[in-house]
Structure formats: C-alpha cells, structure tokens
Scaffold this motif. Structure first.
Motif, PDB file in Angstrom:
ATOM      1  N   CYS A  24       0.825  -1.213   0.000  1.00  0.00           N
ATOM      2  CA  CYS A  24       0.000   0.000   0.000  1.00  0.00           C
ATOM      3  C   CYS A  24       0.857   1.260   0.000  1.00  0.00           C
ATOM      4  O   CYS A  24       0.543   2.226  -0.690  1.00  0.00           O
ATOM      5  CB  CYS A  24      -0.971  -0.020   1.174  1.00  0.00           C
ATOM      6  N   PHE A  27       2.014   1.636  -3.501  1.00  0.00           N
ATOM      7  CA  PHE A  27       0.918   2.094  -4.359  1.00  0.00           C
ATOM      8  C   PHE A  27       0.730   3.607  -4.253  1.00  0.00           C
ATOM      9  O   PHE A  27       0.692   4.310  -5.260  1.00  0.00           O
ATOM     10  CB  PHE A  27      -0.377   1.367  -3.988  1.00  0.00           C
ATOM     11  N   TYR A  28       0.605   4.120  -3.039  1.00  0.00           N
ATOM     12  CA  TYR A  28       0.343   5.554  -2.871  1.00  0.00           C
ATOM     13  C   TYR A  28       1.564   6.409  -3.216  1.00  0.00           C
ATOM     14  O   TYR A  28       1.419   7.503  -3.748  1.00  0.00           O
ATOM     15  CB  TYR A  28      -0.171   5.859  -1.462  1.00  0.00           C
ATOM     16  N   SER A  87       1.647   2.501 -13.241  1.00  0.00           N
ATOM     17  CA  SER A  87       0.817   1.467 -12.632  1.00  0.00           C
ATOM     18  C   SER A  87       1.065   0.100 -13.253  1.00  0.00           C
ATOM     19  O   SER A  87       1.094  -0.028 -14.471  1.00  0.00           O
ATOM     20  CB  SER A  87      -0.660   1.831 -12.784  1.00  0.00           C
ATOM     21  N   ASP A 107      -6.651   0.380  -3.958  1.00  0.00           N
ATOM     22  CA  ASP A 107      -5.292   0.094  -3.506  1.00  0.00           C
ATOM     23  C   ASP A 107      -5.148  -1.409  -3.247  1.00  0.00           C
ATOM     24  O   ASP A 107      -6.133  -2.159  -3.349  1.00  0.00           O
ATOM     25  CB  ASP A 107      -4.922   0.960  -2.306  1.00  0.00           C
ATOM     26  N   VAL A 113      -9.993   4.779  -4.041  1.00  0.00           N
ATOM     27  CA  VAL A 113      -9.315   6.076  -4.112  1.00  0.00           C
ATOM     28  C   VAL A 113      -9.891   6.791  -5.323  1.00  0.00           C
ATOM     29  O   VAL A 113      -9.881   6.247  -6.428  1.00  0.00           O
ATOM     30  CB  VAL A 113      -7.797   5.913  -4.315  1.00  0.00           C
TER      31      VAL A 113
END
Length: 124
Positions: A24, A27-28, A87, A107, A113
């Motif tokens: 996570c 990802f962010y 991505s 996510d 999101v």
C-alpha cells in the motif's frame, strides 16, 4: 453549553486501514504519486496531501469500510496518462459526472481512491 464555530475546523488527516503496509505504501507513493512524509515500519505511514495528511495503519479484516479519499487534480487526463506509465495494472477510464471528471482506483488492500477534476462552472 458553549457554541463551536465549525468553520474553524480543518481536516487534519484521513486514515485508511490496510492488510499489508508495504504494497500500500508503494501504491500511494509510486503509483498515485503522494510524497511519503513519515513511516513507522508496519505500524503507520503518512503522506502529504495538500494541507491534510493521508495515512495508512494496520486494520483488521476488510478495508474500505465507509470512507473514501478523493484527491483533486488540476488535469485528470494528464494525471491518468502519467498514472498509466507507473501502474502495474490497467488504469480505468475517466468518468464524466455532472460536476466533475473522476477516476476511481483500488489500492492493494481494496480501499477505493478517487482522483477528480472539477468541471468549469458555466458563466452566469
């Protein structure tokens, strides 16, 4: 009872529960592009999100239990193109609503999101 002026309250942070911290955080940070400002191992991660903080913390069971973070971007099409380059998963299509353009992602823990761009208001 003393009255409180709610106009003086500012959102300080949004916290998402996550099953696994590392995917996570990646990802962010690497896909969405938020700047990591603090990390405490698998206990906490905090990102800069304008005047507020977007944070991740370990959570039991399912994620996405009621809250969704929405990040405003100036040019959603350009953001989506940059997102597609970063991505590992296909980027969904941009949806047009009555007031904004939106792009909704999930996510690695299943939290929604939303990235959005307000539409110009008509004159008058």
């Amino acid at each position: 009872m003393q009255s409180v002026d709610l106009g003086q309250l500012d959102l300080g942070q949004v916290i998402y529960p996550v099953r696994e911290m590392e995917p996570c955080v990646a990802f962010y940070r690497d896909v969405v592009g938020l700047q990591l400002k603090f990390r405490d191992g698998d206990r906490w991660a905090a990102f800069r999100a304008g005047a507020a903080t977007f944070a991740l913390a370990p959570g039991a069971g399912a994620a996405g239990a009621g809250a969704t973070a929405a990040f405003r971007v100036a040019d959603l099409a350009a953001f989506a193109a940059a997102l597609a380059a970063r991505s590992p998963s296909p980027v969904p299509a941009i949806a047009r609503g009555a007031h904004e353009l939106t792009l909704t992602l999930a996510d690695p823990s299943g939290n929604a999101v939303i990235l959005y761009q307000p539409l110009a208001k008509p004159a008058g």
